[in-house]
Write a protein that holds these residues in place. Structure first.
Motif: not given
Length: 426
Positions: A272-282
């Motif tokens: 869940r957190v991985a998706r948030q961070v990746l979707d933010a471009g990191v």
């Protein structure tokens, strides 16, 4: 002695290689990479068929806990996590300290088939029981001069330092431990690897007031280019994501300043957190498994604690099978390109430890560290310890590795078994 790895998909991001090639090893070194090798080159070579396999530079695990016995239940056997899991180099994150590095050299580095390196603990006691006893990690339990001295005297083993930026520590001591750790790294001119996400429970009296969303900004101000921010995908507060689920506003600025991002996978990894961070471009730079005796299915030494606070506070209810290669599968399931995932555990990892001239590549003349993986078509079911489930279209499984040309089968009992997803279309 010659070995020919024949017909595999060779991926070496350091050389922009990705194709069906042969790899010739002679006397523990890479002798040739290509096709249509001359008969005199391959004469008397042992041929290993690598068709439908990935042939990669020897994998480098950037986050191991392998100071076996000395760190109690926490430290896993190096070869179990290393060559027997298809990994040729392990970087122990904070197991040895300036006091215990000599033991790490004598009993681990010099006796293991896996190459062992260390990010030296900033704390005098190192990683005892996974930092189970928080009062051993207070500001008075660091010695800047001694730690710098030992690091400079052991450059072949010590490639950086490890410290923690998390709620339990901040509630006890504020930023002082991190300040001293950053000074150690500055004086030794080596990178500092920072754990984000809770490690210790808050003290019984509540301690100092801590705003999880301010931990990141307090820490990054002390860091230099090349320092490493770990656990971007942690479910714990106080790291890359704010309590409202958004990316911390200083993450991109930190990366622009030259700080690096390592996925210390571990048991607090969250899809869940991985998706948030990746979707933010990191996009993370490197990948470590973060396996230890509290999250991996291995027998516990008699008398050690039954569990770790990091595991008790969340939905993780038992130890599991684990490997760096299974962490690679998680990255692929999140949509990271295969070539980037390979770079994370080869050339990028070698660059993180300042060894890109010797590790992380299949360049001719280099030491013959090679990892060979099976690439299995899915769909496969993956779970994290929050209960999130994702479907992977491919599953990577270690087949074997060569460490300085010596063959090791991937036969570790901790290696996970792929679980098919019956509800998905074939």
């Amino acid at each position: 002695m010659k070995t020919l790895l024949k017909g595999g998909r060779v991926i070496d991001p350091s050389a922009a290689l990705d194709g069906t090639l042969d790899v010739l090893i002679e006397n523990g070194r890479i002798a040739a990479v290509g096709t249509n090798m001359l008969p005199d080159q391959t004469a008397d070579a042992q041929i290993i068929d690598c068709h439908e396999k990935l042939v990669l530079p020897g994998l480098i695990d950037t986050h191991g806990h392998n100071y076996q016995y000395v760190t109690g239940r926490f430290g896993l056997n190096p070869d179990l996590c290393g060559v027997r899991s298809g990994v040729t180099t392990l970087i122990d994150q904070g197991g040895p300290s300036c006091i215990t590095l000599a033991g790490f050299r004598h009993y681990l580095a010099e006796r293991s088939n896996t190459r062992m390196l260390a990010f030296l603990s900033a704390y005098l006691v190192g990683g005892l029981e996974g930092h189970y006893y928080p009062e051993l990690y207070r500001p008075g339990c660091l010695d800047i001069a001694a730690t710098v001295k030992v690091a400079k005297a052991n450059p072949d083993l010590v490639r950086g330092f490890k410290a923690h930026a998390e709620i339990g520590g901040f509630a006890r001591w504020g930023v002082e431990v991190l300040r001293q750790s950053a000074e150690i790294a500055r004086q030794a001119e080596l990178p500092l690897y920072i754990h984000f996400g809770q490690l210790w429970p808050k003290p019984d009296d509540g301690g100092l007031p801590v705003d999880p969303d301010r931990i990141f900004e307090q820490v990054v101000d002390m860091l230099r280019p090349g320092d490493i921010l770990a656990h971007p995908f942690s479910r714990h507060p106080g790291g890359f994501t704010a309590t409202d689920g958004s990316l911390h506003p200083l993450v991109r600025e930190s990366i622009d300043r030259g700080l690096k991002v390592d996925v210390g996978h571990g048991s607090h990894f969250s899809f869940r957190v991985a998706r948030q961070v990746l979707d933010a471009g990191v996009m993370p730079d490197t990948l470590g498994a973060d396996m230890h005796g509290y999250n991996t299915s291995v027998p516990a030494p008699a008398g050690t604690p039954d569990s770790h606070p990091d595991e008790e506070e969340h939905t993780f209810t038992g130890r599991t099978r684990f490997s760096l290669v299974s962490a690679m599968t998680s990255m692929l399931a999140l949509g990271l390109p295969l070539n980037h995932v390979v770079a994370m555990v080869t050339v990028n990892a070698a660059r993180m430890i300042g060894m890109e001239d010797s590790l992380g590549s299949l360049h001719v003349g280099r030491v013959a560290d090679v990892s060979v993986l099976d690439d299995l078509a899915g769909p496969w079911k993956l779970n994290d310890n929050e209960g999130n489930e994702v479907i992977a279209e491919r599953w990577l499984q270690p087949a074997f590795c060569l460490r300085e040309g010596r063959y090791f089968a991937a036969d570790a009992e901790i290696l996970p078994v792929a679980q098919s997803f019956e509800g998905a279309a074939a």
